[in-house]
Write a protein that holds these residues in place. Structure first.
Motif, short mmCIF file in Angstrom:
data_model
loop_
_atom_site.label_atom_id
_atom_site.label_comp_id
_atom_site.label_asym_id
_atom_site.label_seq_id
_atom_site.Cartn_x
_atom_site.Cartn_y
_atom_site.Cartn_z
N CYS A 162 -19.14 -3.74 -30.79
CA CYS A 162 -19.28 -3.03 -31.19
C CYS A 162 -21.28 -3.25 -31.40
O CYS A 162 -21.67 -5.02 -31.76
N ALA A 196 -23.79 -1.28 -32.25
CA ALA A 196 -24.32 0.00 -33.17
C ALA A 196 -25.17 -1.49 -34.17
O ALA A 196 -26.30 -0.98 -34.35
N CYS A 197 -25.12 -2.38 -34.89
CA CYS A 197 -25.66 -3.49 -35.08
C CYS A 197 -26.18 -4.51 -34.96
O CYS A 197 -24.95 -5.26 -34.74
N CYS A 236 -24.81 -7.04 -35.99
CA CYS A 236 -23.89 -8.07 -36.30
C CYS A 236 -22.94 -8.40 -34.70
O CYS A 236 -21.75 -9.17 -35.09
N LEU A 237 -22.61 -7.22 -33.61
CA LEU A 237 -22.46 -7.22 -32.86
C LEU A 237 -21.14 -7.59 -33.25
O LEU A 237 -20.36 -8.46 -32.55
N CYS A 238 -20.51 -7.05 -33.92
CA CYS A 238 -19.25 -7.31 -34.36
C CYS A 238 -18.04 -7.08 -32.98
O CYS A 238 -18.18 -6.22 -32.29
N ILE A 258 -13.21 -5.62 -32.88
CA ILE A 258 -12.72 -4.03 -32.29
C ILE A 258 -11.64 -3.78 -31.36
O ILE A 258 -12.01 -4.12 -30.09
N ALA A 288 -13.22 -1.78 -36.81
CA ALA A 288 -14.91 -1.64 -36.94
C ALA A 288 -15.38 0.11 -37.89
O ALA A 288 -14.86 0.21 -39.29
N CYS A 289 -16.52 0.14 -39.42
CA CYS A 289 -16.91 0.47 -40.80
C CYS A 289 -17.70 1.57 -39.90
O CYS A 289 -17.97 1.75 -38.34
N ILE A 318 -20.88 2.56 -39.97
CA ILE A 318 -22.04 3.06 -37.97
C ILE A 318 -21.03 2.81 -37.44
O ILE A 318 -21.23 3.81 -35.98
N GLY A 319 -20.15 1.89 -36.81
CA GLY A 319 -19.31 1.39 -35.77
C GLY A 319 -18.81 2.84 -35.21
O GLY A 319 -18.34 2.29 -33.92
N HIS A 359 -25.98 -3.20 -42.59
CA HIS A 359 -25.27 -4.25 -41.20
C HIS A 359 -23.52 -4.78 -41.90
O HIS A 359 -23.76 -6.13 -42.79
N PRO A 360 -22.97 -3.08 -42.38
CA PRO A 360 -22.06 -2.96 -43.38
C PRO A 360 -20.57 -4.65 -43.17
O PRO A 360 -20.50 -4.58 -44.22
N ARG A 361 -20.79 -5.26 -41.58
CA ARG A 361 -20.08 -5.85 -42.70
C ARG A 361 -20.31 -7.59 -42.38
O ARG A 361 -19.25 -8.46 -42.38
#
Ligand code: SF4
Ligand SMILES: [Zn+2]
Lengths: 534, 423, 275
Positions: B18, B20-21, B23-25, B28, B43-44, B46-47, B158-160
């Motif tokens: 992801c 979107a922030c 963190c680049l999780c 997902i 995803a959070c 935002i994601g 950066h929610p996660r």
């Protein structure tokens, strides 16, 4: 299709790997390889280079430098004022070619950032290249040692090299970096130091990974940057390290930085302990070294040895970059200025040269400045001159502080390297140490990497400005000018390993890494043209 | 390598990244039906918005002066504009992968232009003066028993971050997870993050630098005669410093968009803390791939931040170069923003300059530039390497196909036309 | 006779006159001067394409006239001679110069005298940021010489300067003397935030009156009549730095930056320092 030939006619060939020491010969190449002269006398080469009176050697091979990846790029960002020493990937490739080098290996890449390193390698023209993967402070390796599972360790090393598309196993301050991450001033001072949490010792890490590299039949054995780099009195650790590696093949990196006397707190006892170390090397054919020669002037300390970076930043009061990389390693960068008026620097310079001159077997000692740690690789022609010209060397020694001038054995050494010996330490030897059977020589089937020099009474002039440089059969440098920026290949290994470890490995990985197991391995399409070295 | 599998009529992409922030999780699970994304598992919000908000773009592939145009015409027009300029500038680049950055460098070279990645100049300047002691996120995840959030609100932006890397994870080193960690937050307003803190220090606005200098002095044991600094009692600052000292592996996270002296102050503080214990610093960057852009630009040119190519010379630094914003006579913007760069101080000046816009936004404004060319939506319809805010590279895989070409394809087409025109 | 370079066009594209310096052009035949390569946008063009050329630089003097706002690097790296600019110049004026004098009747952009090692620069108007500063990454700003500015200056003047004098007749921006190693900065107008941050040694005089916001790592040392000031005043008056209100009487002295060595001095008018 009729193959196209390139012919180098009538050059004086130095090809020590094939026992050729300055013989006038023709070389034929086609399809990027050295080939037999076509039996059909009618065959005309598409191009003939008249090399009469010129010196022909295999392309140079740099087996230990730092030219790509996150630490080099961090250095480029941090030190724009030193752009000359840490140039762009493009200039790096062109400069190597300009020096007659066609192969180079970055000696320290964290597998987690392997993808980054590969992207830079792809963008480094004119040379074939690869990297050594850092594993001296890898948690899984230390776990396997603690649990006394050598086979698991061996499989892991195989997996890690395959996943990162690396070339060799590299140990940097094994255990010491982990201790430094774990507590302030933490480090490993000797091979028996306990590594926090893991209950293993640097000595165990050395021996186990050396064993695994041998077992996996990797082309290049374990590549060791041992403990206490740069510290006074570190020679004892270095000797212990060499002894600990008995029974295995191993390469000792930038040995100059590990050969110091002193350490009792008295600065005047700092000096050279090359003597006992080189004697050990001379007697132990399982070992090879590269020198890590320093040159006076600006340099950049750049290492996976996190605490060394901290030490340098403090010592010189300069900016300091440090990056701890999860489960794998540290990383330190700090600018250095080597001065010939500073006794310690003068010693470092002398110690490197002592190594070159005292090592008996040129096949087991390689040219390096540990670029950019000891200075830029652009200093190689100067170093060659120091080796080939004893008068020049003694004049340089005479300019150093008295304690070095008088105490270094350099003043008594009259040895002068021959052209053939230079060819060994700059190409044939490193290629052999790396296990690259297609590099460092001009025999049939070798990669058509060739450098043609104009002989000159001044070896520095001769080696700084090759007349022609040919990379995989294509002319990169002609009449001293860059003609084509060839695309190089990435050389890596793909060892067979026991895939049975993967479930356990994946479980460990996903519980400790910040990225997913699936996203860790580097795919083939990231690394450009490549070659698996068996 | 395509890791996706098909279940019924759905394509399932595991371990997707992801963007979107910062963190680049990369965990997902994206479920796709046809060209529609149904779900972005893990995803959070935002994601989710990033993935589910994606719709297949319709309408023309390009515009010239607001009129629909086909791709070739637009490329031709862009090439004429850029090749004819004496001082062209390529800017943006946060929304493409390494391949796009490589193509941008080559285009800039062929048109003799400047190249700039906006933002983070303070972080680079501070790196260039004091350095940086940092780590990858996994080190914080496994080791950080003390975390200071300095004027940032990651719980919102950066929610996660906290759950994946900073606060919740258990590790061999911190088996108790959150219980083994101490969270301090310094900020000027009530933020969501401040509410989670074990030690919250609300300070006065505009006094960050004073506060950082004070902290540095306290860490160094320099006595300071003041009752309060930045609206906070000295003893409260001292309490924070006690926490620094008690940490085994401390981390300070700050907003990557910060500027001014405070960034240098934070980096220096972290360096100084390493005299006593281990400490690291990490700027929290926003989404996209600005980190990658700076990396590629740096390795390709040897120069960080901003460069320009001048006839007959290698790339030159323009970090300390020329006032490029006012000097450019043509600008190529590579951006996701339909209206071109926000938070760009020089936007006003640049608006007057002829522009080419490459955008992956699904509803670009046809008149945002003289030439607008649409590209595949970054992070969803594009593959390649992206760099996380800690520098860790990750593979991005397109989960749906695009009607539009990638940024790199457009840049290479323009470059090709430029070279043809020259020849 | 002086060499007169008059710019006639009005284009905004950056022009960089690297090497157009008296010490370099002296003795060059006029035709060669006309062909001297300078940078115009992304191209290299002959000097005569941008400037009308008159006279010759035999007496080591170059005069610039016309629209010079986007002409950069005037006098950069110059080692001797004199440059007189009638108008306003671009960036990097006098950067890395090692000798000679430069006079500007109007304003100048950023990086005036950056990393200069000697020489004299005086500007009647205002200047941008980073006067006498270090370039990115570099450890040292100006190491000697004098920069006099009649108007105001931007941020980070004297960053990492090692020696020399910067005097600003008007106000200055934030972070004056950031990381300064030694040398002197005098500001006669108001001053931005955090002067002297991380200064090691050196002197910063902030004579604009009004409050000066100091970092908490500066410590008040007392109220004195500074000895050095009269000397500098005489010296600067001699070089034509006029129209400013030199403080008389006692000044407040602060030592700092305690984070960096603490041997720097900041002088303010009485009661000016606000820690
Ligand atoms: S935390 Fe950031 S990267 Fe992770 S899912 Fe949310 S928006 Fe995407
Ligand atoms: Zn090395």
């Amino acid at each position: 299709m009729i193959p196209e030939f390139l012919k180098i006619a009538g050059g004086t060939v130095y090809d020590p790997a094939n026992g050729i020491d300055g013989e006038v010969r023709d070389l034929w190449m086609s399809g990027g390889k050295i080939v037999e002269a076509p039996s059909d006398f009618e065959t005309r080469p598409a191009r003939t280079i008249d090399a009469k009176g010129l010196v022909v050697m295999p392309g140079g091979v740099d087996m230990h430098c730092h030219i790509v990846g996150s630490k080099v790029n961090a250095a480029r960002m941090m030190c724009p004022e030193h752009g000359e020493i840490i140039p762009s990937t493009t200039s790096t490739g062109l400069r190597y070619a300009g020096l007659g080098y066609t192969t180079a290996f970055d000696a320290a890449i964290a597998p987690l950032a392997a993808r980054h390193a590969h992207e830079e390698l792809v963008d480094t023209p004119c040379i074939d290249r690869g990297f050594f993967a850092l594993m001296g402070n890898n948690h899984y390796i230390m776990r396997a040692i603690r649990q006394n599972e050598p086979d698991r360790l061996k499989a892991f090393v195989g997996w890690l090299l395959g996943a990162s598309k690396g070339f060799a196993a590299k140990l940097v301050n094994p255990g010491g970096v982990e201790n430094w991450k774990n507590r302030p001033e933490g480090n490993a001072r000797d091979l028996e130091t306990r590594v926090d949490h893991f209950e293993v010792t640097p000595g165990q890490i050395l021996a186990s990974v050396a064993w695994a590299a041998d077992e996996l039949r990797l082309p290049h054995p374990v590549h060791v940057h041992t403990l206490n780099l740069g510290l006074p009195g570190n020679w004892t650790t270095t000797l212990q390290t060499m002894k600990r590696l008995e029974g295995h093949r191993a390469h000792m990196a930038h040995i100059q930085f590990h050969s110091y006397d002193g350490g009792d707190g008295d600065e005047s006892t700092f000096g050279s302990k090359v003597g006992p170390l080189v004697e050990y090397l001379n007697d132990h054919p399982n070992l090879t070294v590269d020198v890590g020669q320093i040159v006076f002037g600006p340099a950049i300390g750049m290492t996976a040895d996190g605490p060394v970076g901290h030490f340098l930043g403090r010592l010189y009061g300069t900016k300091w970059y440090s990056n701890d990389i999860e489960q794998e390693t540290g990383c330190g960068v700090a600018p250095i200025e080597y001065r010939n008026t500073t006794a310690v620097h003068a010693w470092q310079w002398a110690i490197g040269l002592e190594w070159f001159l005292l090592a008996r077997d040129p096949w087991r000692i390689a040219m390096s400045t540990d670029h950019p740690n000891g200075g830029s690789f652009l200093a190689y022609p100067r170093i060659i001159k120091l080796l080939m010209d004893a008068t020049f060397r003694k004049d340089a020694l005479a300019a150093l502080p008295a304690e070095v001038r008088e105490r270094s054995v350099l003043r008594d050494l009259d040895r002068q390297y021959s052209l053939s010996e230079i060819a060994i330490i700059t190409r044939a030897g490193p290629a052999r140490m790396l296990g690259l059977t297609n590099k460092g020589h001009l025999g049939i089937g070798a990669d058509a990497d060739v450098t043609i020099y104009t002989p000159d009474p001044d070896p520095e002039v001769m080696f700084a400005l090759p007349r022609y440089v040919i990379h995989r059969g294509r002319i990169v440098v002609e009449q001293g000018e860059i003609r084509e920026a060839t695309r190089g290949r990435t050389l890596h290994v793909a060892p067979d390993y026991d895939r049975g470890v993967e479930p356990d490995l994946q479980k460990w990985f996903e519980s400790s890494y910040s990225i997913r197991w699936r996203n860790y391995p580097v795919e083939a399409d990231t690394i450009g043209e490549s070659e698996v070295v068996p | 390598m395509d890791p996706s599998r098909t279940v019924d009529d759905r394509r399932i992409w595991p371990d997707s990244v992801c963007t979107a922030c910062g963190c680049l999780c990369d965990d997902i699970v994206v479920k796709v039906k046809g060209d529609r994304i149904l779900e972005a598992q893990g995803a959070c919000s935002i994601g989710e918005g990033h993935f589910l908000g994606n719709r297949r773009g319709d309408g023309p592939e390009a515009w010239i002066h607001g009129e629909p145009a086909n791709f070739d015409e637009a490329v031709e027009r862009a090439a004429i504009l850029l090749a004819g300029a004496s001082c062209p500038l390529v800017i943006g680049l946060q929304e493409c992968t390494t391949e796009g950055h490589r193509a941008a460098v080559e285009l800039a070279e062929s048109i003799g232009g400047g190249l700039e990645v906006p933002g983070v100049s303070a972080t680079i300047l501070s790196l260039q003066s004091v350095g940086e002691v940092t780590c990858t996120l996994g080190e914080i995840q496994n080791r950080a028993d003390f975390v200071l959030i300095w004027r940032a609100d990651p719980v919102r932006t950066h929610p996660r971050l906290f759950s994946r890397h900073v606060l919740e994870p258990r590790s061999d080193f911190l088996p108790g997870g959150r219980n083994d960690r101490f969270l301090a937050v310094v900020d000027i307003r009530e933020t969501t993050t401040l509410k989670e803190a074990d030690l919250a220090i609300p300070m006065d606005e505009g006094a960050e630098v004073e506060a950082l200098w004070l902290l540095r002095a306290l860490v160094k044991g320099i006595a300071i005669e003041a009752e309060q600094i930045a609206g906070v009692a000295l003893k409260d600052w001292q309490a924070l410093v006690e926490r620094f000292r008690a940490a085994r592996y401390g981390a300070i996270l700050y907003d990557g968009r910060s500027n001014g002296l405070s960034v240098r102050g934070i980096h220096s503080l972290v360096r100084e803390l390493n005299e006593r214990t281990r400490f690291v610093v990490m700027p929290l960057h926003s989404g996209g791939n600005g980190v990658g852009a700076r990396n590629v630009l740096t390795w390709r040119t040897g120069l960080p931040g901003a460069v320009r190519f001048v006839e007959g010379q290698g790339p030159l630094s323009s970090d300390a170069g020329l006032p490029s914003a006012t000097a450019a006579d043509a600008v190529l913007v590579v951006s996701g923003n339909p209206m071109v760069m926000d938070n760009e101080p020089t936007t006003e000046v640049r608006r007057k300059i002829p522009r080419v816009l490459l955008t992956g936004n699904q509803e670009p404004h046809p008149q945002a530039a003289e030439v607008v060319i649409r590209t595949a939506a970054f992070g969803i319809e594009t593959s390649g390497t992206v760099y996380r805010m800690d520098g860790v590279p990750l593979p991005l895989r397109a989960v749906v196909a695009s009607r539009f070409p990638t940024v790199e394809a457009v840049l290479r087409s323009i470059e090709h036309r430029v070279r043809e025109r020259r020849a | 006779m002086a060499l007169l370079l008059r710019r006639t066009d009005e284009s905004d594209l950056p022009i960089e006159v690297i090497g157009v310096r008296p010490d370099r052009l002296r003795g060059m035949p006029p035709a060669e001067i006309g062909r001297f390569p300078i940078r115009h946008g992304n191209r290299t063009v002959p000097l005569a394409e941008v400037f009308q050329i008159k006279g010759d630089p035999s007496d080591e003097r170059i005069d610039f006239e016309g629209n010079l706002r986007n002409v950069h690097r005037i006098g950069a790296q110059m080692s001797a001679g004199r440059i007189v600019v009638d108008g306003c110049t671009g960036w990097h004026l006098a950067a890395q110069m090692s000798g000679g004098t430069i006079e500007v009747s109007g304003d100048a952009g950023d990086w005036v005298g950056a990393e200069m090692t000697n020489g004299h620069v005086s500007i009647c108007g205002s200047v941008g940021d980073l006067v006498g500063a270090s370039y990115p990454g570099s450890r040292r700003g100006m190491t000697n010489g004098t920069i006099l500015v009649g108007g105001s200056a931007g941020a980070e003047i004297g960053r990492s300067m090692r020696r020399g004098t910067i005097a600003i007749g008007g106000a200055c921006g934030d972070h004056a003397g950031l990381g300064m190693i030694a040398g002197t900065i005098l500001v006669f107008g108001s001053c931005g935030r955090y002067p002297g941050a991380e200064m090691r040694r050196g002197t910063i005089g902030l004579f604009g009156g009004g409050p000066v916001p100091l970092l908490p790592t500066f410590r008040r040392a007392g109220r004195f009549r500074p000895q050095f000031l009269a000397l500098i005043e005489r010296e600067l008056r001699r070089t034509g730095f006029a129209g400013v209100d030199w403080p008389s009487g006692k000044l407040d002295l602060y030592h700092g930056d305690l984070l960096s060595l603490g041997k720097g001095e900041i002088w303010t008018r009485e009661g000016g320092g606000l820690a």
